[in-house]
Design a protein around this motif. Structure first.
Motif, mmCIF file in Angstrom:
data_model
loop_
_atom_site.group_PDB
_atom_site.id
_atom_site.type_symbol
_atom_site.label_atom_id
_atom_site.label_comp_id
_atom_site.label_asym_id
_atom_site.label_seq_id
_atom_site.Cartn_x
_atom_site.Cartn_y
_atom_site.Cartn_z
ATOM 1 N N MET B 120 0.881 -1.222 0.096
ATOM 2 C CA MET B 120 0.155 -0.078 -0.129
ATOM 3 C C MET B 120 0.904 1.218 -0.139
ATOM 4 S SD MET B 120 -3.452 -1.039 -0.171
ATOM 5 C CE MET B 120 -4.472 0.520 0.590
ATOM 6 N N ALA B 121 1.755 1.494 0.686
ATOM 7 C CA ALA B 121 2.812 2.347 0.958
ATOM 8 C C ALA B 121 3.369 2.786 -0.501
ATOM 9 C CB ALA B 121 3.894 2.214 2.028
ATOM 10 N N LEU B 122 3.718 1.644 -1.150
ATOM 11 C CA LEU B 122 4.524 1.589 -2.441
ATOM 12 C C LEU B 122 3.674 2.208 -3.315
ATOM 13 C CD1 LEU B 122 7.275 1.069 -4.156
ATOM 14 C CD2 LEU B 122 6.156 -1.208 -4.532
ATOM 15 N N LEU B 123 2.757 1.853 -3.421
ATOM 16 C CA LEU B 123 1.576 2.096 -4.333
ATOM 17 C C LEU B 123 1.069 3.543 -4.078
ATOM 18 C CD1 LEU B 123 -0.636 -1.013 -4.816
ATOM 19 C CD2 LEU B 123 0.842 -0.195 -6.735
ATOM 20 N N GLN B 124 0.975 3.894 -2.831
ATOM 21 C CA GLN B 124 0.619 5.394 -2.810
ATOM 22 C C GLN B 124 1.851 6.458 -3.180
ATOM 23 O OE1 GLN B 124 -0.328 5.196 1.486
ATOM 24 N NE2 GLN B 124 -2.258 4.012 1.053
ATOM 25 N N LEU B 125 2.931 5.934 -3.142
ATOM 26 C CA LEU B 125 4.264 6.497 -3.526
ATOM 27 C C LEU B 125 4.177 6.603 -5.156
ATOM 28 C CD1 LEU B 125 6.718 8.214 -2.364
ATOM 29 C CD2 LEU B 125 8.009 5.899 -2.943
ATOM 30 N N GLU B 126 3.893 5.718 -5.637
ATOM 31 C CA GLU B 126 4.005 5.560 -6.989
ATOM 32 C C GLU B 126 2.610 5.540 -7.850
ATOM 33 O OE1 GLU B 126 6.975 5.769 -7.186
ATOM 34 O OE2 GLU B 126 7.866 3.971 -7.933
ATOM 35 N N LYS B 127 1.681 6.390 -7.170
ATOM 36 C CA LYS B 127 0.092 6.257 -8.019
ATOM 37 C C LYS B 127 0.183 6.763 -9.237
ATOM 38 C CE LYS B 127 -1.441 10.185 -5.527
ATOM 39 N NZ LYS B 127 -0.218 10.841 -4.734
ATOM 40 N N ASP B 128 1.194 7.848 -9.483
ATOM 41 C CA ASP B 128 1.051 8.456 -10.859
ATOM 42 C C ASP B 128 1.533 7.321 -11.754
ATOM 43 O OD1 ASP B 128 0.422 10.722 -9.756
ATOM 44 O OD2 ASP B 128 2.240 11.762 -9.535
ATOM 45 N N TRP B 129 2.099 6.587 -11.610
ATOM 46 C CA TRP B 129 2.578 5.534 -12.559
ATOM 47 C C TRP B 129 1.592 4.811 -13.057
ATOM 48 C CZ3 TRP B 129 7.435 4.919 -14.600
ATOM 49 C CH2 TRP B 129 8.571 5.641 -14.208
ATOM 50 N N VAL B 130 0.431 4.409 -12.188
ATOM 51 C CA VAL B 130 -0.689 3.546 -12.760
ATOM 52 C C VAL B 130 -1.374 4.002 -14.069
ATOM 53 C CG1 VAL B 130 -2.676 2.289 -12.049
ATOM 54 C CG2 VAL B 130 -1.103 3.179 -10.444
ATOM 55 N N PRO B 131 -1.347 3.560 -15.231
ATOM 56 C CA PRO B 131 -1.648 4.226 -16.256
ATOM 57 C C PRO B 131 -3.091 4.277 -16.365
ATOM 58 C CG PRO B 131 -0.429 1.873 -16.831
ATOM 59 C CD PRO B 131 -0.605 2.058 -15.222
ATOM 60 N N LYS B 132 -3.580 5.318 -17.391
ATOM 61 C CA LYS B 132 -4.981 5.414 -17.367
ATOM 62 C C LYS B 132 -5.665 4.916 -18.441
ATOM 63 C CE LYS B 132 -4.769 10.296 -15.765
ATOM 64 N NZ LYS B 132 -3.335 10.701 -15.939
#
Ligand SMILES: Cc1ncc(COP(=O)(O)O)c(C=O)c1O
Ligand SMILES: Cc1ncc(COP(=O)(O)O)c(C=O)c1O
Lengths: 355, 355
Positions: B120-132
């Motif tokens: 969860m922490a990793l994804l919160q940090l990298e959330k802009d990397w989740v493609p749309k």
């Protein structure tokens, strides 16, 4: 410092660790020499191997070795004779088997000359690391793995081949008790059991640990269909002596074609010991144990050479093997190690001199 | 720079690579984000995970990952909805399966909180990397491997757990042709097929390559005894539709307990599609193809979601599947991805919000 040994480029280690090593108390495979041989497969080809200081490998977290188990290895030894001569035992067999494993694991084949010339140069450089004590040797670990990147489950585009060396004492001390496996198995029909693929070994650890908890040091692997036939002993081939006949299972796609195994078959023939290469049923072994015709069982492999079995467990029962005055295991171990350590005539042409 | 996200220590990357990435043309699993989560197992325990810049791992040549294939992994995705919300799909299932794999490979179990809080922490940090973009997602690769040293074939004493992230496009494009395997197999009875062990995947490459040379993109794995029953489709579970019944093989020690597979079974039931979990013989599939009752076949897994099969080869014959106006594959894929991307009600409670 750059130099050449035997046409192989050498980047020498700044200092040697050899004086820190207690050669009288060597464990197996846990002390490493000063140098290693490295070759990289990049842009569609294996680059010329070179010798570099033994040290860490740096890999991307996406390197396929971490994800898809694309890795193979070999196990060999260098033996020192009383005059300080250093010898290999049938090294081309390891070279060929590495490439056989490579094919099954979709790893590009390594040119045989890279293996042999690289190994010879490395051993010439590291000859002082070959221990002299009886029973000890320089364990040689050639290995290859996928260094190329990607989370797509497909073969990598880059690989590394390395040979590392470890002066080593005996693998096992004394006889072992084994458990004939009734539930787990190490290899599938049509699988990778005949290859020295890394994944085959990791899969053995858990069943071996369960066996150890019950007091057995090794597992006797059986076929995965019905656990009806015995196939290997831990990471060794298995031999059974019933009356005076020595029997081993035929190689197959589940069983490794061991170099020790086939050398023992040749030596046994030379000793006029009757041998049979055929399936060995668990039933037959248990019956022979009960009626006293089961004289010996042993594992055979490079690391442990010949590993005599004291007894086996099966379906909750324990069966002890007799202690013989004249065992095949001892006789065959003596003959094979006498050849390996240059203590006897090499009538089969198996020895290969390093220095 | 050190910071905390969600109680996890973060060492931030000096710069971000995100602006170099073409999010409109993402391959699968070949672009990595700025950070990764790392935890080490040393001195008998897993240390608290921390987030560090994504970068190389340094290992001894004697690290057991290189020799004995002691490695496992998981595959998950983070999905972005139209409002920018980021979602996971049944993440605890992956966490539990990782530990199930760990047990079989003799790797110490990871505390569930390390997995979930770290992820969860990793994804919160990298959330802009989740493609749309439609069909794309952030592929999540948790993996664990033996970092401890030694040439003795036994479990390591040190391990690494890492989560790396890769913004990814679709795994396959379009329908695939598959070959029903008659010779090779991926798993043994009593083996490690049910675990996500690295070695299982390397073993598939060669048969898959042989199939590819004949024009098939995937192998349908069959049991290793007689190649009589179909078990998996490449690295996916397999579904067969005969008339209007959807059939999938039962999980076993040879078959991975796929999260997509079990979700599809639940959705199918909800859609009033008749399902059967039972052995599927090759004979039955071939007969159904011949008499026209075989309507669909598809693979199911996190990476490819639902991967429709256009036809299969068996014993030198090719069998085409019909093109349907209303396929189960399409309907089920729509329902599962609508849940994953937060486009529909989540009546099963499978979504897990990240941000
Ligand atoms: C599974 C297995 N069987 C048998 C052997 C014995 O082979 P060799 O005598 O070539 O060392 C080995 C390895 O040494 C092995 O890993
Ligand atoms: C062998 C195998 N079968 C099936 C699956 C599908 O599992 P899941 O739906 O959990 O991704 C996977 C991996 O994803 C797999 O590796």
């Amino acid at each position: 410092m750059e130099a050449m040994v035997n046409n192989i480029r050498v980047e020498k280690a700044a200092t040697s660790k050899i004086h820190d090593v207690d050669f009288d108390n060597l464990a197996f495979g846990s002390t490493y020499t000063d140098h290693m041989l490295v070759s990289d497969f990049v842009n569609g080809e294996w680059k010329e191997p070179k010798i570099v200081p033994y040290g860490p490998i740096s890999l991307e977290p996406s390197a396929k070795i971490f994800h898809y188990g694309q890795s193979i290895f070999e196990g060999m030894k260098a033996y020192k004779d009383v005059e300080g001569g250093v010898w290999l035992f049938r090294p081309m067999e390891n070279c060929k088997r590495l490439n056989k494993s490579a094919e099954r694991l979709t790893i590009p084949e390594l040119p045989e000359s890279y293996f042999m010339d690289g190994l010879m140069a490395l051993l010439q450089l590291e000859k002082d690391w070959v221990p002299k004590n009886p029973g000890s040797s320089l364990y040689i670990r050639p290995f290859m793995f996928a260094s190329g990147s990607g989370f797509h489950a497909s073969p990598a585009d880059e690989y590394k081949f390395i040979i590392a060396l470890a002066p080593s004492g005996a693998y096992f001390s004394g006889k072992v008790k084994v458990l004939i496996e009734e539930k787990y198995s190490r290899a599938a029909n049509g699988g990778v059991g005949y290859a020295k693929a890394g994944g085959n070994y990791a899969g053995q650890f858990y069943p071996t640990q369960l066996a150890a908890e019950k007091g057995y040091q090794q597992v006797i692997w059986t076929d995965d269909n019905n656990h009806e036939f015995i196939e290997e002993a831990g990471a060794m081939n298995v031999f059974v002596r019933i009356n005076d006949t020595l029997i081993t299972a035929p190689t197959s796609d589940r069983i490794l074609d061991g170099i020790t195994r086939k050398s023992i078959l040749d030596i046994a023939e030379d000793e006029n010991i009757a041998t049979e290469v055929r399936k060995i049923s668990v039933h037959e072994v248990v019956e022979a144990a009960k009626n006293g015709t089961l004289k010996e069982m042993f594992g055979a492999g490079t690391a442990a050479v010949v590993s005599p079995i004291a007894g086996f467990g099966y379906k909750g029962m324990d069966y002890d093997l007799p202690v013989l005055a004249e065992s095949y295991a001892e006789k065959l171990k003596k003959r094979i190690t006498d050849i390996q350590y240059n203590r006897a005539e090499d009538k089969f042409g198996w020895r290969h001199q390093v220095v």
